[in-house]
Write an enzyme that holds these catalytic residues in place. Structure first.
Site, short mmCIF file in Angstrom:
data_model
loop_
_atom_site.label_atom_id
_atom_site.label_comp_id
_atom_site.label_asym_id
_atom_site.label_seq_id
_atom_site.Cartn_x
_atom_site.Cartn_y
_atom_site.Cartn_z
N PRO A 75 36.14 33.23 45.68
CA PRO A 75 36.67 34.38 44.94
C PRO A 75 35.68 34.89 43.88
O PRO A 75 35.04 34.08 43.19
CB PRO A 75 37.94 33.84 44.29
CG PRO A 75 38.36 32.72 45.18
CD PRO A 75 37.09 32.10 45.67
N CYS A 76 35.63 36.21 43.75
CA CYS A 76 34.63 36.80 42.84
C CYS A 76 35.23 37.42 41.60
O CYS A 76 34.49 37.91 40.73
CB CYS A 76 33.82 37.86 43.60
SG CYS A 76 34.80 39.33 44.05
N GLN A 77 36.57 37.43 41.48
CA GLN A 77 37.18 38.24 40.42
C GLN A 77 36.82 37.81 39.01
O GLN A 77 36.92 38.60 38.07
CB GLN A 77 38.71 38.29 40.56
CG GLN A 77 39.42 36.94 40.53
CD GLN A 77 39.76 36.45 41.90
OE1 GLN A 77 38.91 36.40 42.78
NE2 GLN A 77 41.02 36.05 42.11
N SER A 80 32.65 39.17 38.90
CA SER A 80 32.21 40.53 39.24
C SER A 80 32.22 41.42 38.01
O SER A 80 32.94 41.17 37.04
CB SER A 80 33.12 41.14 40.33
OG SER A 80 34.40 41.39 39.80
#
Length: 333
Positions: A75-77, A80
């Site tokens: 997951p990149c949230q 980012s």
């Protein structure tokens, strides 16, 4: 002989799609996806039972041996630019992006020949440099040589401006030091090549606009179309030139937050949202993948989210072609 694959943070299976396109025989020993819609879509696209889904990665037990390849687009949230930027840990606890530590635990326990990771470009930026180096150090301590590079989908045959960092890890005793990331290719198509001519009127924003085509890659802001852009969605309120590049696709969340393009009707310009099937095309998936999911009653919102969360198949395909030359050679022979 089939390549055995353990797929972590699987989404709709871009890595698996790339392996299929390369005609490398493989067997997915298990996949790992917590989103129920993505899990079902993965099962449908790749024709594998959902009983193979391990679910919560933090609860995967340490018994995955005899695995050749582990894939993980974590997951990149939390890293980012459009996300929280909390990093991999916050107040002593793992964030969603911090689930990468569980992927690294599984790699260490399973000792696959190879592991391939994908995430947003910001992971290698100044703010998260220490976290990125910690990931590389953990992989090295687990017995892997690591290669990383930022690659853009527009350099691999897909007219989308999407930069992502990839980490390729090879077990040290197997690595001959010859791995190189694939060279860029000349982009021969523009956004318009992947657009539909016929579509439901529900995708129109029924407002006539003034529009004049721009030079490639530029963006035109149309006033009063969707005037408010949020921090987490720079596409909102913008109309893109079909003769340029598609912007980086995101999960959008629906509600008209998809990128928009102009459509000429008679002598008037109107604006429409990109379609779910176009999202799938800009991610390197086949039309039949999207059509099959539509037949299985997936909503537009779900389709946008799953495609936007995925990885461009063409980029992974080029990386795996470089990495798995031996398997390709054996298959061709």
């Amino acid at each position: 002989m089939s390549l055995t694959v353990l797929s972590l943070f699987s989404g709709i299976g871009a890595f698996e799609k790339a392996l299929s396109n390369l005609k490398i025989p493989y067997k997915t020993v298990a996949y790992c996806e917590v989103d129920k819609y993505a899990s079902k879509a993965y099962s449908i696209i790749h024709k594998i039972g959902e009983d193979k889904n391990l679910g919560d990665i933090t609860k995967i037990p340490p018994h995955w041996t005899n695995v050749d390849l582990i894939t993980y687009g974590f997951p990149c949230q939390d890293i980012s630019i459009a996300g929280s930027q909390s990093g991999l840990n916050k107040m002593g606890k793992k964030t969603n992006s911090g689930l990468v530590w569980d992927a690294l635990r599984i790699i260490n326990e399973s000792q696959p020949k190879y592991a391939v990771c994908e995430n947003v470009k910001n992971l290698v930026g100044n703010k998260f440099k220490n976290e990125f180096n910690a990931i590389l150090a953990e992989l090295s301590n687990s017995g892997y040589n690591n290669y990383w590079k930022i690659l853009n989908a527009k350099n691999f045959g897909i007219p989308q401006n999407r930069e992502r960092v990839f980490i390729v890890s090879i077990r040290k005793e197997l690595d001959n030091g010859t791995f190189q990331f694939p060279d860029n290719l000349e982009l021969k198509i523009k956004m318009e090549a992947l657009l539909e001519d016929c579509f439901d009127k529900k995708y129109f924003l029924e407002k006539e606009v003034e529009y004049s085509p721009l030079e490639s890659y530029q963006v035109r802001q149309i006033a009063n179309v969707l005037p408010t852009r949020t921090r987490d969605n720079p596409n909102q309120g913008r109309v893109y030139d079909p003769k340029g590049l598609c912007p980086t696709l995101t999960t959008t969340g629906g509600g008209g937050r998809q990128p928009m393009i102009p459509v000429l009707c008679g002598n008037k310009y109107f604006v429409r949202k990109l379609l779910p099937i176009e999202y799938f095309r800009f991610m390197g998936f086949e039309d039949n993948d999207c059509k099959t999911l539509i037949k299985n009653k997936f909503s537009d919102t779900q389709l946008y989210k799953m495609a936007g969360n995925s990885i461009v198949v063409n980029v992974i395909q080029a990386i795996l072609k470089q990495l798995l030359k031996g398997e390709l050679k054996n298959e061709n022979s």
